[in-house]
Design a protein around this motif. Structure first.
Motif, PDB file in Angstrom:
ATOM      1  N   ARG A  53       0.847  -1.190   0.000  1.00  0.00           N
ATOM      2  CA  ARG A  53       0.000   0.000   0.000  1.00  0.00           C
ATOM      3  C   ARG A  53       0.882   1.239   0.000  1.00  0.00           C
ATOM      4  O   ARG A  53       1.974   1.220   0.564  1.00  0.00           O
ATOM      5  N   SER A  55       1.439   4.858   1.381  1.00  0.00           N
ATOM      6  CA  SER A  55       1.040   5.818   2.403  1.00  0.00           C
ATOM      7  C   SER A  55       1.179   7.228   1.831  1.00  0.00           C
ATOM      8  O   SER A  55       1.711   7.427   0.740  1.00  0.00           O
ATOM      9  N   ASP A  83      -8.479   6.994  -2.949  1.00  0.00           N
ATOM     10  CA  ASP A  83      -8.582   6.080  -1.812  1.00  0.00           C
ATOM     11  C   ASP A  83     -10.043   5.683  -1.600  1.00  0.00           C
ATOM     12  O   ASP A  83     -10.764   6.271  -0.811  1.00  0.00           O
ATOM     13  N   ASN A  85     -11.633   3.065  -0.266  1.00  0.00           N
ATOM     14  CA  ASN A  85     -12.148   2.583   1.022  1.00  0.00           C
ATOM     15  C   ASN A  85     -11.742   3.484   2.197  1.00  0.00           C
ATOM     16  O   ASN A  85     -11.966   3.144   3.354  1.00  0.00           O
ATOM     17  N   GLU A  86     -11.108   4.610   1.882  1.00  0.00           N
ATOM     18  CA  GLU A  86     -10.785   5.654   2.864  1.00  0.00           C
ATOM     19  C   GLU A  86      -9.986   5.146   4.060  1.00  0.00           C
ATOM     20  O   GLU A  86     -10.246   5.522   5.199  1.00  0.00           O
ATOM     21  N   ASP A  87      -9.019   4.257   3.787  1.00  0.00           N
ATOM     22  CA  ASP A  87      -8.168   3.806   4.889  1.00  0.00           C
ATOM     23  C   ASP A  87      -6.863   4.606   4.961  1.00  0.00           C
ATOM     24  O   ASP A  87      -5.992   4.333   5.778  1.00  0.00           O
ATOM     25  N   GLY A  88      -6.755   5.616   4.089  1.00  0.00           N
ATOM     26  CA  GLY A  88      -5.569   6.461   4.129  1.00  0.00           C
ATOM     27  C   GLY A  88      -4.398   5.921   3.329  1.00  0.00           C
ATOM     28  O   GLY A  88      -3.303   6.471   3.380  1.00  0.00           O
ATOM     29  N   TYR A  89      -4.642   4.827   2.606  1.00  0.00           N
ATOM     30  CA  TYR A  89      -3.587   4.230   1.778  1.00  0.00           C
ATOM     31  C   TYR A  89      -4.119   3.928   0.382  1.00  0.00           C
ATOM     32  O   TYR A  89      -5.308   3.661   0.217  1.00  0.00           O
ATOM     33  N   SER A  91      -4.023   1.174  -2.186  1.00  0.00           N
ATOM     34  CA  SER A  91      -3.638  -0.228  -2.350  1.00  0.00           C
ATOM     35  C   SER A  91      -3.595  -0.566  -3.839  1.00  0.00           C
ATOM     36  O   SER A  91      -3.935   0.259  -4.686  1.00  0.00           O
TER      37      SER A  91
END
Ligand SMILES: [Ca+2]
Ligand SMILES: [Ca+2]
Length: 110
Positions: A53, A55, A83, A85-89, A91
Protein backbone atom coordinates in the motif's frame (compact mmCIF):
# COMPACT_ATOMS: atom_id res chain seq x y z
CA UNK A 1 -1.96 63.77 -25.80
CA UNK A 2 -3.61 61.34 -23.37
CA UNK A 3 -3.40 58.62 -25.96
CA UNK A 4 0.31 59.32 -26.30
CA UNK A 5 0.89 58.86 -22.52
CA UNK A 6 -0.90 55.51 -22.51
CA UNK A 7 1.31 54.42 -25.36
CA UNK A 8 4.43 55.29 -23.36
CA UNK A 9 3.19 53.31 -20.34
CA UNK A 10 2.66 50.24 -22.44
CA UNK A 11 6.14 50.66 -23.87
CA UNK A 12 7.60 50.87 -20.34
CA UNK A 13 5.97 47.62 -19.27
CA UNK A 14 7.51 45.88 -22.22
CA UNK A 15 10.93 47.37 -21.58
CA UNK A 16 10.91 46.26 -17.95
CA UNK A 17 9.99 42.78 -19.05
CA UNK A 18 7.29 42.24 -16.42
CA UNK A 19 5.53 39.52 -18.31
CA UNK A 20 8.66 37.58 -19.17
CA UNK A 21 9.95 37.57 -15.55
CA UNK A 22 6.51 36.41 -14.34
CA UNK A 23 6.68 33.49 -16.70
CA UNK A 24 10.03 32.44 -15.28
CA UNK A 25 8.60 32.27 -11.75
CA UNK A 26 5.77 29.97 -12.75
CA UNK A 27 7.42 26.72 -13.71
CA UNK A 28 5.44 24.66 -16.20
CA UNK A 29 4.11 21.29 -15.16
CA UNK A 30 6.93 18.91 -15.84
CA UNK A 31 6.24 16.89 -18.94
CA UNK A 32 6.88 13.23 -18.47
CA UNK A 33 6.86 10.59 -21.13
CA UNK A 34 5.58 7.91 -18.79
CA UNK A 35 2.71 5.72 -19.86
CA UNK A 36 0.02 4.61 -17.41
CA UNK A 37 1.81 1.27 -17.08
CA UNK A 38 5.15 2.93 -16.33
CA UNK A 39 3.49 5.19 -13.78
CA UNK A 40 2.12 2.13 -11.97
CA UNK A 41 5.58 0.61 -11.84
CA UNK A 42 6.99 3.88 -10.57
CA UNK A 43 4.42 4.13 -7.78
CA UNK A 44 4.98 0.52 -6.78
CA UNK A 45 8.68 1.27 -6.50
CA UNK A 46 7.84 3.97 -3.95
CA UNK A 47 6.16 1.42 -1.68
CA UNK A 48 9.35 1.55 0.37
CA UNK A 49 8.16 -0.60 3.28
CA UNK A 50 6.78 -3.20 0.84
CA UNK A 51 3.39 -3.56 2.53
CA UNK A 52 1.55 -3.35 -0.80
CA UNK A 53 0.00 0.00 0.00
CA UNK A 54 1.14 3.55 -0.63
CA UNK A 55 1.04 5.82 2.40
CA UNK A 56 0.80 9.59 2.15
CA UNK A 57 4.56 9.86 2.69
CA UNK A 58 5.28 7.31 -0.04
CA UNK A 59 2.94 9.16 -2.41
CA UNK A 60 4.68 12.41 -1.57
CA UNK A 61 8.07 10.91 -2.43
CA UNK A 62 6.66 9.60 -5.70
CA UNK A 63 5.28 13.02 -6.67
CA UNK A 64 8.61 14.59 -5.74
CA UNK A 65 10.30 12.28 -8.21
CA UNK A 66 7.74 13.32 -10.84
CA UNK A 67 8.79 16.93 -10.34
CA UNK A 68 5.68 18.09 -8.51
CA UNK A 69 6.26 21.36 -6.67
CA UNK A 70 3.40 20.68 -4.28
CA UNK A 71 4.01 17.03 -3.53
CA UNK A 72 2.44 17.17 -0.04
CA UNK A 73 -0.72 18.72 -1.45
CA UNK A 74 -0.75 16.30 -4.39
CA UNK A 75 -0.40 13.31 -2.07
CA UNK A 76 -3.35 14.58 -0.05
CA UNK A 77 -5.45 15.29 -3.16
CA UNK A 78 -4.72 11.91 -4.65
CA UNK A 79 -5.75 10.19 -1.41
CA UNK A 80 -9.05 12.09 -1.48
CA UNK A 81 -9.49 11.11 -5.11
CA UNK A 82 -8.31 7.51 -5.34
CA UNK A 83 -8.58 6.08 -1.81
CA UNK A 84 -11.86 4.28 -2.39
CA UNK A 85 -12.15 2.58 1.02
CA UNK A 86 -10.79 5.65 2.86
CA UNK A 87 -8.17 3.81 4.89
CA UNK A 88 -5.57 6.46 4.13
CA UNK A 89 -3.59 4.23 1.78
CA UNK A 90 -3.56 3.53 -1.93
CA UNK A 91 -3.64 -0.23 -2.35
CA UNK A 92 -2.97 -2.21 -5.50
CA UNK A 93 -6.55 -2.13 -6.79
CA UNK A 94 -6.82 1.59 -6.07
CA UNK A 95 -3.72 2.24 -8.18
CA UNK A 96 -5.84 2.61 -11.33
CA UNK A 97 -7.63 5.60 -9.87
CA UNK A 98 -4.32 7.08 -8.81
CA UNK A 99 -2.82 6.65 -12.28
CA UNK A 100 -5.90 8.16 -13.94
CA UNK A 101 -5.61 11.16 -11.64
CA UNK A 102 -1.96 11.54 -12.69
CA UNK A 103 -2.80 11.31 -16.38
CA UNK A 104 -5.50 13.94 -15.95
CA UNK A 105 -3.02 16.30 -14.28
CA UNK A 106 -0.28 15.90 -16.86
CA UNK A 107 2.01 13.42 -15.11
CA UNK A 108 1.71 10.84 -17.86
CA UNK A 109 0.85 10.35 -21.48
CA UNK A 110 -2.81 10.17 -22.28
CA1 LIG B 1 3.85 1.22 1.85
CA1 LIG C 1 -7.42 2.59 0.36
Amino acid sequence: MARCVRGIDKGCCRTWGWSSSDQKQVAPVRETNLTEEELKILFKRFDTNRNGRLSKQELKDAFNSLGSRFSTWRAWRVLCHADANEDGYISEHELDGLVKYCVKHGYAKK
